[in-house]
Design a protein around this motif. Structure first.
Motif, short mmCIF file in Angstrom:
data_model
loop_
_atom_site.label_atom_id
_atom_site.label_comp_id
_atom_site.label_asym_id
_atom_site.label_seq_id
_atom_site.Cartn_x
_atom_site.Cartn_y
_atom_site.Cartn_z
N TRP A 59 0.84 -1.20 0.00
CA TRP A 59 0.00 0.00 0.00
C TRP A 59 0.87 1.25 0.00
O TRP A 59 0.64 2.21 -0.74
N LEU A 60 1.93 1.25 0.81
CA LEU A 60 2.83 2.41 0.89
C LEU A 60 3.46 2.72 -0.47
O LEU A 60 3.68 3.88 -0.80
N ALA A 61 3.70 1.70 -1.27
CA ALA A 61 4.32 1.88 -2.59
C ALA A 61 3.42 2.68 -3.53
O ALA A 61 3.91 3.21 -4.54
N LEU A 62 2.14 2.80 -3.22
CA LEU A 62 1.21 3.54 -4.07
C LEU A 62 1.05 5.00 -3.64
O LEU A 62 0.21 5.73 -4.18
N LYS A 63 1.86 5.43 -2.68
CA LYS A 63 1.77 6.79 -2.15
C LYS A 63 1.78 7.81 -3.28
O LYS A 63 2.60 7.74 -4.19
N GLY A 64 0.83 8.73 -3.25
CA GLY A 64 0.75 9.78 -4.25
C GLY A 64 -0.20 9.45 -5.40
O GLY A 64 -0.59 10.35 -6.13
N LYS A 65 -0.58 8.20 -5.54
CA LYS A 65 -1.53 7.82 -6.60
C LYS A 65 -2.91 8.30 -6.16
O LYS A 65 -3.31 8.10 -5.03
N SER A 66 -3.64 8.93 -7.07
CA SER A 66 -4.96 9.44 -6.72
C SER A 66 -5.93 8.28 -6.47
O SER A 66 -5.73 7.17 -6.97
N LYS A 67 -6.97 8.57 -5.70
CA LYS A 67 -8.00 7.56 -5.44
C LYS A 67 -8.65 7.12 -6.75
O LYS A 67 -8.93 5.93 -6.93
N ASP A 68 -8.88 8.05 -7.66
CA ASP A 68 -9.50 7.72 -8.95
C ASP A 68 -8.61 6.80 -9.78
O ASP A 68 -9.09 5.83 -10.37
N ASP A 69 -7.31 7.09 -9.82
CA ASP A 69 -6.39 6.25 -10.58
C ASP A 69 -6.31 4.85 -9.95
O ASP A 69 -6.28 3.85 -10.67
N ALA A 70 -6.23 4.79 -8.64
CA ALA A 70 -6.17 3.50 -7.96
C ALA A 70 -7.45 2.70 -8.19
O ALA A 70 -7.41 1.49 -8.42
N SER A 71 -8.58 3.38 -8.17
CA SER A 71 -9.87 2.72 -8.42
C SER A 71 -9.92 2.14 -9.83
O SER A 71 -10.33 0.99 -10.03
N LEU A 72 -9.47 2.92 -10.80
CA LEU A 72 -9.46 2.46 -12.19
C LEU A 72 -8.53 1.26 -12.35
O LEU A 72 -8.88 0.28 -13.01
N GLU A 73 -7.35 1.32 -11.74
CA GLU A 73 -6.42 0.19 -11.81
C GLU A 73 -7.01 -1.05 -11.14
O GLU A 73 -6.82 -2.17 -11.63
N TYR A 74 -7.70 -0.86 -10.02
CA TYR A 74 -8.34 -1.98 -9.33
C TYR A 74 -9.37 -2.64 -10.24
O TYR A 74 -9.38 -3.86 -10.39
N VAL A 75 -10.23 -1.84 -10.85
CA VAL A 75 -11.26 -2.37 -11.75
C VAL A 75 -10.62 -3.12 -12.91
O VAL A 75 -11.04 -4.24 -13.25
N ASN A 76 -9.59 -2.55 -13.51
CA ASN A 76 -8.91 -3.20 -14.63
C ASN A 76 -8.26 -4.51 -14.20
O ASN A 76 -8.33 -5.51 -14.93
N LEU A 77 -7.65 -4.54 -13.01
CA LEU A 77 -7.02 -5.76 -12.51
C LEU A 77 -8.07 -6.83 -12.25
O LEU A 77 -7.88 -8.00 -12.60
N VAL A 78 -9.18 -6.45 -11.65
CA VAL A 78 -10.25 -7.43 -11.38
C VAL A 78 -10.77 -8.00 -12.70
O VAL A 78 -10.97 -9.22 -12.81
N ASN A 79 -10.99 -7.17 -13.68
CA ASN A 79 -11.46 -7.66 -14.98
C ASN A 79 -10.45 -8.63 -15.60
O ASN A 79 -10.83 -9.65 -16.19
N GLN A 80 -9.18 -8.33 -15.46
CA GLN A 80 -8.13 -9.21 -15.97
C GLN A 80 -8.14 -10.54 -15.21
O GLN A 80 -8.08 -11.61 -15.81
N LEU A 81 -8.22 -10.47 -13.89
CA LEU A 81 -8.21 -11.68 -13.07
C LEU A 81 -9.47 -12.52 -13.29
O LEU A 81 -9.43 -13.74 -13.17
N ALA A 82 -10.58 -11.86 -13.60
CA ALA A 82 -11.83 -12.59 -13.83
C ALA A 82 -11.69 -13.58 -14.98
O ALA A 82 -12.32 -14.65 -14.94
N THR A 83 -10.86 -13.27 -15.95
CA THR A 83 -10.69 -14.20 -17.08
C THR A 83 -9.96 -15.46 -16.63
O THR A 83 -10.11 -16.51 -17.24
N LYS A 84 -9.20 -15.38 -15.54
CA LYS A 84 -8.44 -16.52 -15.02
C LYS A 84 -9.19 -17.29 -13.93
O LYS A 84 -9.03 -18.50 -13.82
N TYR A 85 -9.97 -16.59 -13.14
CA TYR A 85 -10.52 -17.19 -11.92
C TYR A 85 -12.04 -17.36 -11.91
O TYR A 85 -12.61 -17.67 -10.87
N MET A 86 -12.69 -17.18 -13.05
CA MET A 86 -14.13 -17.40 -13.09
C MET A 86 -14.45 -18.53 -14.04
O MET A 86 -13.73 -18.88 -14.90
#
Length: 86
Positions: A59-86
Motif C-alpha cells: 500500500w505504501l508503494a502507491l503513495k501519491g496515486k490518486s483515489k481515482d487512478d487506484a480505483s481504475l487500476e483496481y477495476v482493470n485488474l479485477v477484470n483481468q483476473l476474472a478471465t483466469k478465476y471465473m
C-alpha cells in the motif's frame, strides 16, 4: 461479466471460483486501500507479522496515486483476473 466501478469490481471478486495468487491478492489489497483511503498513514507493523508488513509495504508503494487512478487500476485488474478465476 465485466466490472466498470469499484463496487462492481468488489462484487465480481466474490464470484471468483478459485483464489488468486498471493501476489495478485496483495496488489488487489493495496489498490483497494489506496482507492478507498488514499495514502497509507498507518503505523508500520512490528515484530514478525510478515503478512501485515507485506500489505503495509504494498500500500505504501502507491503513495501519491490518486483515489481515482487506484480505483481504475483496481477495476482493470479485477477484470483481468476474472478471465483466469471465473
Amino acid at each position: 461479466m465485466e466490472a466498470n466501478t469499484l463496487e462492481s469490481a468488489i462484487a465480481l471478486t466474490k464470484k471468483f471460483t478459485s483464489k488468486p495468487s498471493n501476489e495478485e491478492l496483495l496488489k488487489l489489497y493495496s489498490l483497494y486501500k489506496q482507492a478507498t483511503e488514499g495514502d497509507n498513514h498507518e503505523d508500520r507493523p512490528g515484530g514478525f507479522d510478515f503478512v501485515a508488513a507485506a500489505k503495509y509495504n504494498s500500500w505504501l508503494a502507491l503513495k501519491g496515486k490518486s483515489k481515482d487512478d487506484a480505483s481504475l487500476e483496481y477495476v482493470n485488474l479485477v477484470n483481468q483476473l476474472a478471465t483466469k478465476y471465473m
